[in-house]
Scaffold this active site. Sequence first.
Site, short mmCIF file in Angstrom:
data_model
loop_
_atom_site.label_atom_id
_atom_site.label_comp_id
_atom_site.label_asym_id
_atom_site.label_seq_id
_atom_site.Cartn_x
_atom_site.Cartn_y
_atom_site.Cartn_z
N HIS A 67 -13.46 0.84 9.19
CA HIS A 67 -12.80 -0.13 8.45
C HIS A 67 -13.23 -0.32 7.04
CE1 HIS A 67 -9.50 -3.48 9.88
NE2 HIS A 67 -9.52 -3.18 8.35
N ILE A 90 0.77 -1.35 0.03
CA ILE A 90 -0.05 -0.01 0.05
C ILE A 90 0.91 1.26 -0.10
CG2 ILE A 90 -1.53 1.31 1.31
CD1 ILE A 90 -2.80 -1.39 2.35
N GLU A 141 -12.79 -3.21 17.51
CA GLU A 141 -13.83 -3.08 16.54
C GLU A 141 -14.91 -3.85 16.88
OE1 GLU A 141 -12.02 -3.06 12.44
OE2 GLU A 141 -10.45 -1.64 13.16
N GLY A 153 -11.39 0.81 4.61
CA GLY A 153 -10.03 1.24 3.33
C GLY A 153 -10.03 0.39 2.28
N GLY A 154 -10.15 -0.68 2.43
CA GLY A 154 -10.14 -1.96 1.20
C GLY A 154 -11.41 -2.25 0.53
#
Length: 412
Positions: free
Chosen positions: A295, A165, A272, A297-298
């Site tokens: 969460h 990344i 989380e 991001g992907g």
Amino acid sequence: MKIADPPPSRANLRIKVLLLENIHRSAVEALDHTGFVVEHRREALKEDDLVRALAGVQLLGIRSKTRVTERVLAEAKDLLSVGCFCIGTNQVTLDAAKVRGVPVFNAPFSNTRSVAELVVAEMIALARQLGDRSREVHAGVFKKTADGCHEIRKKTLGIVGYGHIGQQLGVLAEALGMRVVFYDIAPRLSMGNSRPLPSLAALLAEADFVSLHVPETPETKGMIGESEIAKMRPGSYLINLSRGTVVVIPALAAAIRGGHIAGAAVDVYPEEPEGKSDTFRTELQGLPNVLLTPHVGGSTEEAQEMIGREVAHTLSTFTTTGATRGAVNFPEVELPPYKGAHRILNVHKNVPGVLRDVNKIIADLNAYIVGQVLATDSNIGYLVMDVAKDVSIEVRDAISKLDTNIKTRILF
Ligand SMILES: NC(=O)c1ccc[n+]([C@@H]2O[C@H](COP(=O)([O-])OP(=O)(O)OC[C@H]3O[C@@H](n4cnc5c(N)ncnc54)[C@H](O)[C@@H]3O)[C@@H](O)[C@H]2O)c1
């Protein structure tokens, strides 16, 4: 000896695949193309239902909700491999799978681009206080201001963890006119004009934006705490889309309240919720110029499509060649197929003398080994071996009878 293409997939017609949790159609297409028989279901299955559904199934594909427990693995006699069409693999009892000779695969890097793009969006959003302006207008407040708002051009991005990344992000940031510096514990080749720095402290002192892209390890736990934040430039921004434990949240919250940090984007948290939650709490809630995401991001459709293709490819390569490259619980082996030979795969208990016993079986049959690779870990050994076609069945049967044998099969 000539290295041949992977073998024809006639034998693959017998391979049954069960895909749960609405895995992307790209996986169905790829596995179908290989010649496998694919059943695609939208739902996750509970233990009893999963045990029943796995009768006669060789390959199982899941995402995060299906638990592949020790009991499931013990009862799934036909199971060859599990593909996690996601990043995490905690939902599978990995050791139990390993000692039954079942490698587990995932797709850790398919969402690299999605994460890198979100960081780019967040750098601009933080520099323009976009979250706050949007919230104000939604609330009827029309606060037109340039105070504390900037372009990102010519600003310095400091990337901590220059892996998949980090490197993609650096390339995108340079295209936007940013200067890029990075810090990594491993030697990494610079992409574009990015510059390696010798320490985290050097990076924190230089960067206008600090973006974290390290894995969760004992060293990265609490890596950005009070003293590191104090080393960041006044008015700089912190972005964490890596792992929740990397940043000490109370220290970040205090630095934002005190004005030393001009804003932050956080996608991951020390704790989380497992599923969807409307009671999630973090000290960062309500602070100015702080972008909080759950969460994601992907999480893009493109990443899901890539994950589908990548894990399907890994599963079919394992099934047709025995390769375990990228397996999360298994010794990694890859041997190019040889024309005119049969391939035997053997998973065994890792005790001294197994290879000697296997090779004696072949010598006693007066046969040749045309290719052989063994990899081990502390529990098991995984042997991939090409032998002459006329002895392969005898070799397989003899190896299967060894006390050390866990699983042995002929591929082609
Ligand atoms: N938010 C999301 O949805 C999301 C999606 C994908 C990945 N991630 C997370 O992003 C992180 C990076 O992923 P990646 O695919 O780039 O990983 P990667 O393994 O390709 O790169 C990680 C880099 O960090 C470096 N590193 C390790 N320890 C370090 C340390 N103490 N200091 C400096 N550098 C260190 C490694 O050498 C490596 O170059 C991971 O934590 C991953 O879990 C989050």
